[in-house]
Design a protein around this motif. Structure first.
Motif, mmCIF file in Angstrom:
data_model
loop_
_atom_site.group_PDB
_atom_site.id
_atom_site.type_symbol
_atom_site.label_atom_id
_atom_site.label_comp_id
_atom_site.label_asym_id
_atom_site.label_seq_id
_atom_site.Cartn_x
_atom_site.Cartn_y
_atom_site.Cartn_z
ATOM 1 N N ILE A 127 -14.755 24.211 -26.480
ATOM 2 C CA ILE A 127 -14.002 24.479 -26.727
ATOM 3 C C ILE A 127 -12.756 23.728 -26.171
ATOM 4 N N ALA A 128 -11.951 22.463 -26.810
ATOM 5 C CA ALA A 128 -11.051 22.000 -26.798
ATOM 6 C C ALA A 128 -9.351 22.957 -25.969
ATOM 7 N N VAL A 129 -8.856 22.478 -25.534
ATOM 8 C CA VAL A 129 -7.695 22.934 -25.047
ATOM 9 C C VAL A 129 -6.032 21.683 -23.994
ATOM 10 N N PRO A 130 -5.063 21.663 -24.151
ATOM 11 C CA PRO A 130 -4.817 20.740 -23.870
ATOM 12 C C PRO A 130 -4.369 20.308 -22.422
ATOM 13 N N ALA A 131 -4.342 19.768 -22.016
ATOM 14 C CA ALA A 131 -4.966 19.011 -20.557
ATOM 15 C C ALA A 131 -4.036 20.243 -19.567
ATOM 16 N N GLY A 132 -2.995 20.638 -19.517
ATOM 17 C CA GLY A 132 -2.790 21.230 -18.844
ATOM 18 C C GLY A 132 -2.865 23.386 -19.017
ATOM 19 N N ASN A 133 -3.563 23.460 -20.152
ATOM 20 C CA ASN A 133 -4.296 24.330 -20.374
ATOM 21 C C ASN A 133 -3.448 25.767 -20.373
ATOM 22 N N PRO A 134 -1.394 25.744 -20.961
ATOM 23 C CA PRO A 134 -1.141 26.598 -20.778
ATOM 24 C C PRO A 134 -1.193 28.207 -20.883
ATOM 25 N N LYS A 136 -4.279 29.164 -20.187
ATOM 26 C CA LYS A 136 -5.778 29.761 -19.463
ATOM 27 C C LYS A 136 -6.736 29.784 -19.733
ATOM 28 N N VAL A 137 -7.453 29.906 -21.345
ATOM 29 C CA VAL A 137 -8.831 29.650 -21.527
ATOM 30 C C VAL A 137 -9.903 28.972 -20.473
ATOM 31 N N ASP A 138 -10.182 30.308 -20.975
ATOM 32 C CA ASP A 138 -12.132 29.978 -19.793
ATOM 33 C C ASP A 138 -12.764 29.696 -20.466
ATOM 34 N N ASP A 139 -13.440 30.597 -21.381
ATOM 35 C CA ASP A 139 -14.253 30.656 -22.191
ATOM 36 C C ASP A 139 -14.403 31.568 -23.873
ATOM 37 N N LEU A 140 -15.139 31.832 -24.527
ATOM 38 C CA LEU A 140 -15.297 31.841 -26.228
ATOM 39 C C LEU A 140 -14.860 32.469 -26.265
ATOM 40 N N ALA A 141 -14.934 33.799 -25.245
ATOM 41 C CA ALA A 141 -14.059 35.274 -25.661
ATOM 42 C C ALA A 141 -12.925 35.071 -25.734
ATOM 43 N N GLY A 193 -0.422 20.002 -29.016
ATOM 44 C CA GLY A 193 0.198 21.387 -28.094
ATOM 45 C C GLY A 193 0.811 22.173 -29.250
ATOM 46 N N GLU A 194 0.196 22.052 -30.554
ATOM 47 C CA GLU A 194 0.730 22.703 -31.522
ATOM 48 C C GLU A 194 -0.701 24.459 -31.793
ATOM 49 N N VAL A 195 -1.308 24.653 -31.059
ATOM 50 C CA VAL A 195 -2.540 25.626 -30.966
ATOM 51 C C VAL A 195 -2.981 25.618 -29.115
ATOM 52 N N ASP A 196 -3.170 26.089 -28.567
ATOM 53 C CA ASP A 196 -3.815 26.573 -27.470
ATOM 54 C C ASP A 196 -5.271 26.511 -27.376
ATOM 55 N N ALA A 197 -5.782 26.041 -28.463
ATOM 56 C CA ALA A 197 -7.985 25.786 -27.844
ATOM 57 C C ALA A 197 -7.983 25.273 -29.986
ATOM 58 N N ALA A 198 -9.297 25.051 -29.474
ATOM 59 C CA ALA A 198 -10.221 24.738 -31.025
ATOM 60 C C ALA A 198 -11.229 24.600 -30.488
ATOM 61 N N LEU A 199 -12.160 24.459 -31.400
ATOM 62 C CA LEU A 199 -13.728 24.613 -30.904
ATOM 63 C C LEU A 199 -13.498 22.909 -32.268
ATOM 64 N N VAL A 200 -13.682 21.969 -31.516
ATOM 65 C CA VAL A 200 -14.695 20.278 -31.771
ATOM 66 C C VAL A 200 -15.524 20.408 -31.188
ATOM 67 N N TYR A 201 -16.271 18.789 -32.336
ATOM 68 C CA TYR A 201 -16.964 18.360 -31.118
ATOM 69 C C TYR A 201 -17.531 17.810 -29.697
ATOM 70 N N LYS A 202 -17.991 18.319 -28.880
ATOM 71 C CA LYS A 202 -18.250 17.006 -27.269
ATOM 72 C C LYS A 202 -18.046 16.187 -27.510
ATOM 73 N N THR A 203 -18.687 14.788 -28.333
ATOM 74 C CA THR A 203 -17.806 13.735 -28.607
ATOM 75 C C THR A 203 -16.169 13.802 -29.678
ATOM 76 N N ASP A 204 -15.764 14.866 -29.520
ATOM 77 C CA ASP A 204 -13.975 14.120 -29.793
ATOM 78 C C ASP A 204 -13.518 14.612 -28.297
ATOM 79 N N VAL A 205 -13.745 15.630 -28.175
ATOM 80 C CA VAL A 205 -12.768 15.661 -26.669
ATOM 81 C C VAL A 205 -13.255 14.247 -26.142
#
Length: 265
Positions: A127-134, A136-141, A193-205
């Motif tokens: 799960i990729a989130v912005p550096a500040g994680n506005p 407050k995403v913690d898990d997939l749910a 910052g256009e979205v709060d989270a995304a599912l991407v590859y670990k390598t891209d993070v």
């Protein structure tokens, strides 16, 4: 009594002599000084179609390949594996195809455009989130919360298919605000910052260099993607293509891929 020869009587034999000399320079004679050198004659362009998530690693390997093979230029086309596979099927000239999933490689092998693809790496989702994680995403749910703006890859591309498998494993329904055509475009939505989270590859993070934060989740283990590579049938430079594939499969290739976060197959 001597007679002066007319001017044409002198110039004609001279011209005929020069013509005879020049006509002697046949295909078997040494090339003139202005002919191309062997290095110029051996110039080669190797064209590689590669999944967007391979941009950093393959660019590095391409430079190493060029250094080891003077006169060869490696030209990459990075993008969605599904799109690149279709381009290959439609006749786009290329030498090598590196896909982010066996399913997209199968499009090419089913068209008899490649044989014997070899898996050279594996990749997992985060799960990729912005550096500040506005948000407050913690898990997939948390991605199932309607208040959380989520970006996903389109299902027909490997990162999207992997996201579907992960969400199915967690029995979650997520409604994304955008579906992107490759993983780089999906990650960009988070970086901007256009979205709060995304599912991407670990390598891209990892490749983002701290612009986003990656969050592991257990269901990622159900959505591991294998990366196959193959020389394409009708490759314009097949020998160079085979050598590039050998580099990717070598220990040097494995080290570059591992440094970027890829797993060994």
């Amino acid at each position: 009594m001597s007679r002066r020869l007319p001017r044409w009587a002198v110039t004609v034999p001279l011209a005929l002599t020069l013509a005879a000399v020049l006509s002697g320079c046949g295909a078997g004679d040494p090339a003139p000084a202005s002919a191309p050198t062997s290095a110029e004659g051996d110039a080669t362009t190797l064209t590689v179609l590669a999944a967007a998530s391979l941009t950093g690693t393959f660019t590095e390997l391409g430079k190493a390949f060029e250094a080891a093979h003077p006169g060869t230029t490696v030209r990459f086309s990075f993008g969605s594996s599904a799109t690149l596979a279709q381009q290959a099927v439609q006749g786009a000239p290329a030498d090598v195809f590196a896909a982010a999933s066996p399913a997209t490689m199968k499009i090419v092998t089913d068209a008899s455009l490649a044989t014997g693809p070899a898996v050279f790496a594996r990749n997992t989702l985060q799960i990729a989130v912005p550096a500040g994680n506005p948000a407050k995403v913690d898990d997939l749910a948390d991605l199932a919360d309607p208040k959380v703006k989520v970006a996903l890859c389109a299902e027909q591309v490997p990162c999207g298919a992997a996201a579907v498998r992960a969400l199915d494993a967690a029995r979650l329904k997520v409604t994304p605000v955008t579906l992107e055509q490759d993983v780089k475009a999906t990650l960009t939505k988070v970086e901007l910052g256009e979205v709060d989270a995304a599912l991407v590859y670990k390598t891209d993070v990892i490749a983002s260099g701290g612009k986003v934060r990656g969050i592991d989740f257990p269901e990622a283990g159900k959505a591991v993607n294998d990366y196959p590579i193959a020389v394409l049938a009708g490759a314009p430079v097949p020998e160079a293509a085979r050598r590039f594939v050998d580099l990717v499969l070598s220990r040097q290739g494995a080290e570059v891929l591992a440094k970027a976060g890829f797993q060994t197959p």
